[in-house]
Design a protein around this motif. Structure first.
Motif, short mmCIF file in Angstrom:
data_model
loop_
_atom_site.label_atom_id
_atom_site.label_comp_id
_atom_site.label_asym_id
_atom_site.label_seq_id
_atom_site.Cartn_x
_atom_site.Cartn_y
_atom_site.Cartn_z
N VAL A 9 0.73 -1.25 0.04
CA VAL A 9 -0.09 -0.11 -0.09
C VAL A 9 0.93 1.29 0.02
CG1 VAL A 9 -1.79 1.23 1.32
CG2 VAL A 9 -1.96 -1.29 1.22
N GLN A 10 2.03 1.11 0.89
CA GLN A 10 2.76 2.28 0.68
C GLN A 10 4.26 1.84 0.90
OE1 GLN A 10 2.26 4.97 4.12
NE2 GLN A 10 4.10 6.24 3.55
N ALA A 11 5.06 1.92 0.06
CA ALA A 11 6.47 1.51 0.18
C ALA A 11 7.18 2.39 1.16
CB ALA A 11 7.23 1.52 -1.13
N SER A 12 8.33 2.05 1.74
CA SER A 12 9.04 2.58 2.73
C SER A 12 10.59 2.12 2.77
CB SER A 12 8.70 2.63 4.05
OG SER A 12 9.47 3.20 4.83
N SER A 13 11.31 2.94 3.07
CA SER A 13 12.85 2.26 3.20
C SER A 13 13.23 2.19 4.61
CB SER A 13 13.90 3.45 2.44
OG SER A 13 13.67 4.88 3.18
N SER A 14 12.34 2.36 5.48
CA SER A 14 12.64 2.09 6.77
C SER A 14 12.60 0.41 7.12
CB SER A 14 11.57 2.78 7.66
OG SER A 14 11.91 4.19 7.84
N TYR A 15 13.70 -0.05 6.65
CA TYR A 15 13.89 -1.46 6.91
C TYR A 15 15.36 -1.69 6.79
CZ TYR A 15 13.68 -2.35 1.95
OH TYR A 15 14.26 -1.99 0.50
N ALA A 62 2.68 -11.44 5.32
CA ALA A 62 3.61 -10.28 4.63
C ALA A 62 4.72 -10.56 3.84
CB ALA A 62 4.22 -9.44 6.04
N THR A 63 5.04 -11.82 3.92
CA THR A 63 6.18 -12.42 3.00
C THR A 63 5.75 -13.19 2.15
OG1 THR A 63 6.49 -14.23 4.68
CG2 THR A 63 8.03 -12.47 5.06
N GLY A 64 4.56 -13.88 2.03
CA GLY A 64 4.09 -15.01 1.19
C GLY A 64 4.73 -16.39 1.68
N LEU A 65 5.55 -16.44 2.39
CA LEU A 65 6.38 -17.67 2.79
C LEU A 65 5.15 -18.44 3.52
CD1 LEU A 65 9.62 -16.31 4.25
CD2 LEU A 65 9.26 -17.40 1.84
N ARG A 66 5.22 -19.62 3.31
CA ARG A 66 4.20 -20.73 4.01
C ARG A 66 4.65 -21.42 5.21
NH1 ARG A 66 2.01 -26.49 1.20
NH2 ARG A 66 0.41 -26.83 2.83
N PHE A 67 4.27 -21.24 6.50
CA PHE A 67 4.59 -21.88 7.53
C PHE A 67 3.62 -22.92 7.87
CE2 PHE A 67 6.45 -17.72 7.79
CZ PHE A 67 7.38 -17.66 8.73
N ILE A 68 4.27 -24.15 8.55
CA ILE A 68 3.58 -25.15 8.80
C ILE A 68 3.95 -25.88 9.98
CG2 ILE A 68 3.22 -27.81 8.37
CD1 ILE A 68 3.58 -27.20 5.23
N TYR A 69 3.02 -25.81 11.03
CA TYR A 69 3.38 -26.20 12.25
C TYR A 69 3.14 -27.89 12.39
CZ TYR A 69 2.23 -26.88 17.32
OH TYR A 69 2.35 -27.30 18.71
N ALA A 98 4.52 -2.36 10.06
CA ALA A 98 4.39 -1.07 9.38
C ALA A 98 4.83 -0.87 8.06
CB ALA A 98 4.92 0.03 10.23
N ALA A 99 4.83 0.02 7.34
CA ALA A 99 5.37 0.27 5.83
C ALA A 99 6.89 -0.18 5.71
CB ALA A 99 5.02 1.80 5.64
N GLY A 100 7.59 0.25 6.56
CA GLY A 100 8.81 -0.29 6.30
C GLY A 100 9.32 -1.67 6.49
N ASP A 101 8.41 -2.30 7.66
CA ASP A 101 8.71 -3.75 7.80
C ASP A 101 8.17 -4.35 6.66
OD1 ASP A 101 9.33 -2.99 10.48
OD2 ASP A 101 7.29 -2.85 11.10
N LEU A 102 6.69 -4.05 6.11
CA LEU A 102 6.17 -4.78 5.26
C LEU A 102 6.97 -4.70 4.05
CD1 LEU A 102 2.59 -3.49 5.73
CD2 LEU A 102 3.55 -5.82 6.24
N THR A 103 7.63 -3.74 3.45
CA THR A 103 8.61 -3.58 2.34
C THR A 103 9.64 -4.42 2.51
OG1 THR A 103 7.78 -1.31 2.04
CG2 THR A 103 9.97 -1.90 0.98
N GLY A 104 10.27 -4.58 3.52
CA GLY A 104 11.33 -5.50 3.69
C GLY A 104 10.96 -6.94 3.62
N LEU A 105 9.92 -7.02 4.27
CA LEU A 105 9.17 -8.50 4.37
C LEU A 105 9.04 -9.05 2.98
CD1 LEU A 105 7.29 -8.19 7.71
CD2 LEU A 105 9.35 -9.74 7.18
N ALA A 106 8.37 -8.01 2.22
CA ALA A 106 7.91 -8.41 0.89
C ALA A 106 9.20 -8.99 -0.15
CB ALA A 106 7.18 -7.30 0.12
#
Length: 310
Positions: free
Chosen positions: A109-115, A162-169, A291-299
């Protein structure tokens, strides 16, 4: 994992001459009939067939094993995963690896460099997990609060989304965190990389939890001889006494989820930032979600390459 080197092997023993016993005078042999052209052609044909067989054995490795012994008898270690189960230091490569990512991060939604990334490879991309295989995880909840499962599920869901990675318990585990944790534990987890361990612990078990540190998160990587690097497993350690105190406060469960999300951010490859508006800020704050920076890095961490080589 450092790439395996190569060993230079000595040439095999030269063929020894066959000694014939001395012979005394004898009658000269009768002259042999001349070899017919058809016989010459047959001999040449046979030699050609033998040459093809010899070449095939050489390039297929059978001749080298005949001359030098099998690979198990040489000092050069086998490639990862090729030794029999029970004699390997790594699982068979490519387990559960799909041909394409199992998921993709949502549009920003909003890119950020805070990562910031914990590690960057030579090509400038972050060190990350393969998006083409699931990240299995287990939980040691011996010291966890009663609501631990809901908290972990929420945190894992948000990190996976946020990453698209698949986690399995994979269920509970009695394993305790260790700074020297092995990434391959076949006796405990089978012939695969050990699953991510999420555990509530104490400063006595994990000295780095001493003081105000509520949690720790990080992953172990593998490097292949072709230059490829990726995370394969990791650990999230949570200070049980401090975490219990947090959960007992108003909005404590929301804060508990945020703490686990912060450590899962470290697990998949995010470092601390100086921006207090981000969940990956290095100190306790009012932020409860990525937040925006976290999501940008996680993506970006969820958009790495696939690999069947580890």
């Amino acid at each position: 994992m450092e790439p395996y080197g190569s060993s230079k092997w000595p040439d095999p023993d030269p063929p020894r001459p066959h000694y014939l016993p001395p012979s005394g005078p004898h009658e000269p042999p009768e002259p042999r009939p001349p070899i017919k052209h058809s016989s010459v052609a047959a001999i040449l044909f046979l030699l050609g067939i033998l040459g093809l067989v010899w070449a095939g054995a050489y390039f297929g490795g059978e001749l080298q094993q005949f001359l030098y012994g099998s690979s198990e008898s040489q000092s050069q270690p086998p490639r990862p995963g090729l030794a029999p189960f029970g004699q390997r230091d790594d699982p068979l490569p490519g387990r559960e690896e799909a041909d394409a990512p199992l998921g993709t991060p949502p549009p920003l939604v909003q890119a950020s460099s805070s990562y910031k990334f914990l590690a960057v490879k030579e090509d400038g991309t972050p060190l990350a997990y393969s998006p083409c295989r699931p990240i299995h995880y287990v939980v040691n909840s011996d010291l966890a609060p009663a609501s631990w499962q809901v908290l972990v599920e929420k945190a894992v869901h948000e990190t996976g989304r946020a990453t698209g990675l698949r986690f399995i318990y994979d269920g509970p585990s009695s394993e305790v965190p260790s700074p020297n944790r092995s990434g391959y534990q076949p006796a405990r987890y089978g012939d695969r990389w050990a699953p991510v361990l999420i555990a509530w612990s104490t400063p006595e078990q994990v000295p780095r939890l001493t003081g105000q540190t509520v949690g720790l998160g990080g992953s172990s990587s593998i490097g292949l001889s072709n230059g490829y690097k990726a995370y394969v497993t990791g650990t999230v350690s949570l200070d049980a006494p401090q975490f219990a105190g947090i959960v007992d406060t108003p909005d404590g469960e929301d804060i508990g989820v945020a703490v686990i999300m912060h450590e899962l951010g470290h697990l998949v490859g995010l470092d601390h930032v100086d921006d207090p508006r981000q969940l990956m800020f290095g100190q306790a704050s009012w932020v409860r979600e990525y937040a925006a920076g976290d999501l940008t890095g996680l993506a970006e961490l969820g958009s790495g390459p696939c690999s069947k080589d580890f």
